[in-house]
Design an enzyme around this catalytic site. Structure first.
Site, mmCIF file in Angstrom:
data_model
loop_
_atom_site.group_PDB
_atom_site.id
_atom_site.type_symbol
_atom_site.label_atom_id
_atom_site.label_comp_id
_atom_site.label_asym_id
_atom_site.label_seq_id
_atom_site.Cartn_x
_atom_site.Cartn_y
_atom_site.Cartn_z
ATOM 1 N N GLU A 17 0.901 -1.192 0.122
ATOM 2 C CA GLU A 17 -0.079 -0.141 0.094
ATOM 3 C C GLU A 17 0.809 1.486 0.017
ATOM 4 O OE1 GLU A 17 -3.266 0.022 3.035
ATOM 5 O OE2 GLU A 17 -3.580 2.099 2.528
ATOM 6 N N HIS B 243 -2.065 10.962 0.691
ATOM 7 C CA HIS B 243 -2.053 9.543 0.248
ATOM 8 C C HIS B 243 -2.218 9.407 -1.209
ATOM 9 C CE1 HIS B 243 -4.265 5.738 0.863
ATOM 10 N NE2 HIS B 243 -3.667 5.660 1.567
ATOM 11 N N LYS C 231 -7.696 -0.112 11.290
ATOM 12 C CA LYS C 231 -7.231 -0.650 10.150
ATOM 13 C C LYS C 231 -5.963 0.055 9.912
ATOM 14 C CE LYS C 231 -6.345 -1.091 5.390
ATOM 15 N NZ LYS C 231 -5.307 -0.238 4.404
#
Ligand code: NDP
Length: 419
Positions: free
Chosen positions: A79, A372, A259
């Site tokens: 990720e 992000h 998470k």
């Protein structure tokens, strides 16, 4: 499926040949599978029906100061932005005194489930009376752990229903995670209970709800370190406190909050050769320990500081499983320079808290997408076939145009190529 009978007995080359013939993998596919396979013999010793190794990138998180010592932390994740965030969270924490981590106990728990119990009170008493003998039976099942200073420490009975009893065994597994060791001990103790107390055993297995392997990490950051643009450090800290409160109240938010924490924890667990499914199961179960699923971390403003704290089960090992087998895992242990499993557990929980801080800080200031998406755009560019030299230019153009979908990205890439 043709050719798959006794697949596990076939050689690696035979397995690949079956894939070529049955699934029409071409030479390029096979070359890729072979290229990714560093050692088929090792693969076969680790898993079943081995064909190749799956690549996940590894990077290093920096700025981690835990109990006064600075660590380099290898993280394995697919990720984008996880490692950047982990390092950024730790940088904020470094503005204070780093992370303070503590472990009170490090025991693994396992269960022997007795079913069809008719005289529950009597059975509980008998187990209590036989406690020392049963602990001795457990130790005899794995004497080398006793030699290393570990071994079975205590057992207790928990009545689950009128006919169902759990006998919980706690074992000091020293440097291992201990699943296999514990399972061996549990099965021996279960046989003893079956034979001497004439009880029916339903199962014997360790519990991943590792409440005897809790790690607590705390940190205190001067609020001034959190100022960003128009937002003062105090305002940012208060918003982080509010975000933390939200994760205590709302399960929808708590799940995402956790998470984010596990983004960091899993990545270090994988890099260090530990069983991240076990850690995931334990963490989420611990998050629901009072019957309501909540955020694992808590942040509070105290005067001019933002104070963070997180406790969760962290039953990791510095030996066992794939740890002494996989070459890269061995290198990662060297990079971290850890002395033992306790130190590793404290680093992992610190990364979870650092990751959480970075996520909350971004959420309550810029919003998650700003940092992000920049990193996600690199993946998007690669996924539509941009070459390494084209990627930075394409990412820049996507940002300028404010678009983030593959359709637009493909169009821009085509335009770039025409130019
Ligand atoms: P191993 O079975 O690899 O056992 C570790 C072994 O390392 C010990 O049994 C011990 O063997 C040896 N050892 C060497 N030095 C030390 C030391 N200083 N301290 C302790 N042991 C030492 O691993 P684990 O028992 O730790 O089990 C972990 C594995 O089990 C993971 O791969 C996990 O995925 C898997 N697993 C997980 C389950 C779950 O989470 N529910 C269930 C089943 C398996 P010896 O004493 O003989 O030298």
């Amino acid at each position: 499926m043709r050719g798959f009978g006794k697949y596990y007995q076939k050689s690696w080359e035979e397995r690949l040949a079956i894939l070529r013939d049955t699934y029409r993998l071409d030479d390029e596919d096979l070359a890729q599978i072979k290229h990714l396979t560093s050692d088929p013999t090792l693969g076969d010793t680790m898993i079943e029906n081995f064909i190749t190794e799956y690549e996940i990138p590894e990077g290093l998180a920096i700025n981690y100061v835990v109990n006064g010592q600075e660590y380099l932390v290898p993280m394995v994740t697919e990720e984008p932005s996880v490692i950047a965030a982990a390092s950024n969270g730790a940088r904020l924490v470094k503005a204070g005194n780093g992370f303070h981590a503590e472990i009170k106990t490090r025991l693994m728990l396992g269960q022997i489930i007795i079913e069809n119990v008719t005289e529950m009170e009597e059975l509980v008493q008998q187990i209590e009376q036989q406690k020392n003998h049963l602990l001795e039976v457990a130790n005899q099942a794995h004497p080398s752990i006793v030699k290393r200073g570990g071994g079975a420490r205590w057992l207790r009975s928990r009545v689950l229903a009128d006919d169902l009893l759990s006998v919980d065994l706690a074992v000091d597994v020293q440097e291992a995670m201990g699943a296999n060791m514990l399972n061996t001990m549990l099965e021996k103790v279960a046989s003893e209970i079956q034979l001497t107390l004439h009880q029916d055993i339903l199962m014997s297995i360790l519990s991943n709800y590792a409440t005897e392997s809790l790690v607590t990490v705390k940190t205190e950051i001067p609020v001034k370190a959190l100022s960003k643009g128009q937002i003062s450090g105090k305002q940012a800290a208060q918003k982080i406190q509010q975000a933390s409160r939200l994760a205590q109240l709302d399960q929808y938010r708590a799940t995402t909050h956790n998470k984010g924490i596990m983004n960091g924890i899993d990545a270090v667990a994988i890099a260090s050769g530990n069983d991240w499914r076990a850690l995931e199961a334990g963490a989420h179960s611990y998050a629901a320990r009072d019957g309501h699923y909540r955020g694992l971390s808590q942040w509070k403003v105290a005067g001019e500081s933002l104070v963070g704290e997180m406790t969760l089960p962290m039953p990791v090992g510095s030996v066992g499983g794939s740890i002494k087998i996989v070459p890269l895992v061995k290198i990662n242990h060297k990079l971290m320079q850890i002395k033992n499993a306790r130190e590793l557990a404290m680093i992992i929980v610190s990364v979870g808290l650092g990751q959480n801080l970075a996520a909350l800080y971004a959420l309550v200031t810029d919003g998650i997408q700003r940092g992000h998406m920049r990193l996600q755009l690199k993946s998007l560019a690669a996924s539509i076939g941009a070459t390494p030299t084209e990627i930075p230019k394409l990412v820049k153009r996507l940002e300028e145009k404010g678009v983030r979908d593959s359709q637009n990205a493909k169009q821009i890439l085509e335009e770039m190529r025409k130019d």
